[in-house]
Design an enzyme around this catalytic site. Structure first.
Site, short mmCIF file in Angstrom:
data_model
loop_
_atom_site.label_atom_id
_atom_site.label_comp_id
_atom_site.label_asym_id
_atom_site.label_seq_id
_atom_site.Cartn_x
_atom_site.Cartn_y
_atom_site.Cartn_z
N GLU A 1 0.82 -1.21 0.00
CA GLU A 1 0.00 0.00 0.00
C GLU A 1 0.86 1.26 0.00
O GLU A 1 0.36 2.35 -0.31
CB GLU A 1 -0.91 0.02 1.23
CG GLU A 1 -1.95 -1.07 1.24
CD GLU A 1 -2.78 -1.04 2.51
OE1 GLU A 1 -4.01 -0.85 2.39
OE2 GLU A 1 -2.21 -1.18 3.61
N TYR B 1 -17.06 24.91 -5.46
CA TYR B 1 -16.77 23.51 -5.16
C TYR B 1 -15.84 22.87 -6.18
O TYR B 1 -15.17 21.88 -5.88
CB TYR B 1 -18.03 22.69 -4.93
CG TYR B 1 -18.96 22.53 -6.11
CD1 TYR B 1 -18.72 21.61 -7.10
CD2 TYR B 1 -20.11 23.30 -6.19
CE1 TYR B 1 -19.58 21.45 -8.16
CE2 TYR B 1 -20.99 23.14 -7.24
CZ TYR B 1 -20.72 22.21 -8.23
OH TYR B 1 -21.59 22.06 -9.27
N GLU C 1 -6.69 8.45 8.69
CA GLU C 1 -6.85 9.60 9.57
C GLU C 1 -5.97 10.76 9.12
O GLU C 1 -6.37 11.92 9.14
CB GLU C 1 -6.52 9.23 11.02
CG GLU C 1 -7.50 8.29 11.66
CD GLU C 1 -7.15 6.81 11.48
OE1 GLU C 1 -6.56 6.44 10.43
OE2 GLU C 1 -7.49 6.02 12.38
N LYS D 1 -11.68 3.55 2.11
CA LYS D 1 -10.81 2.70 1.30
C LYS D 1 -11.72 1.69 0.62
O LYS D 1 -12.48 0.96 1.28
CB LYS D 1 -9.79 1.99 2.20
CG LYS D 1 -8.76 1.18 1.45
CD LYS D 1 -7.76 0.52 2.39
CE LYS D 1 -6.79 1.56 2.91
NZ LYS D 1 -5.63 0.92 3.60
#
Length: 122
Positions: free
Chosen positions: A23, A55, A75, A101
């Site tokens: 990862e 946006y 986080e 994820k």
């Protein structure tokens, strides 16, 4: 805190985020939801883009932050995205960021794993 909220849903990014060695070197898909607290009354009255938060610009900044970084934890990715949103426009009062994820590396059948954080202007 104002209850007015600009909602961005399902923003997909490819990012380096995870604790496993693979990862750390192979980008994987994440989905982000971002709620931005701001006073939307002025733009509601004027119908003028200049009176609200663009946006499109926020999405571009969020993608750049997520895809340009390398994170061990979701986080940390969420924290960086929140910081970018708060820096994007002085009218942003608070932001809630959800990071999911889409291919969690666990043997169980798990659709997504994720975090949600809320940060405000201090």
């Amino acid at each position: 805190m104002t209850e007015d909220c600009l909602q961005l849903r399902g923003l997909r990014v490819m990012a380096l985020c995870g604790a496993l060695p693979e990862e750390r070197v192979r980008a994987q898909p994440f989905e982000l939801d971002v709620d931005i607290g701001a006073d939307l009354a002025p733009s509601g009255e004027t119908d003028d883009l200049g009176d609200t938060i663009d946006y499109g610009e926020v999405c571009a900044a969020v993608c750049a932050a997520a895809e340009g970084g390398q994170f061990t934890l979701m986080e940390a990715m969420a924290q960086r995205v929140a910081e970018v949103c708060l820096e994007a426009d002085r009218r942003v009062l608070w932001v809630t960021v959800e990071v999911r994820k889409l291919r969690p590396p666990v043997p169980q059948h798990l659709s997504t794993s994720g975090v949600r954080i809320t940060r405000d202007r201090q």
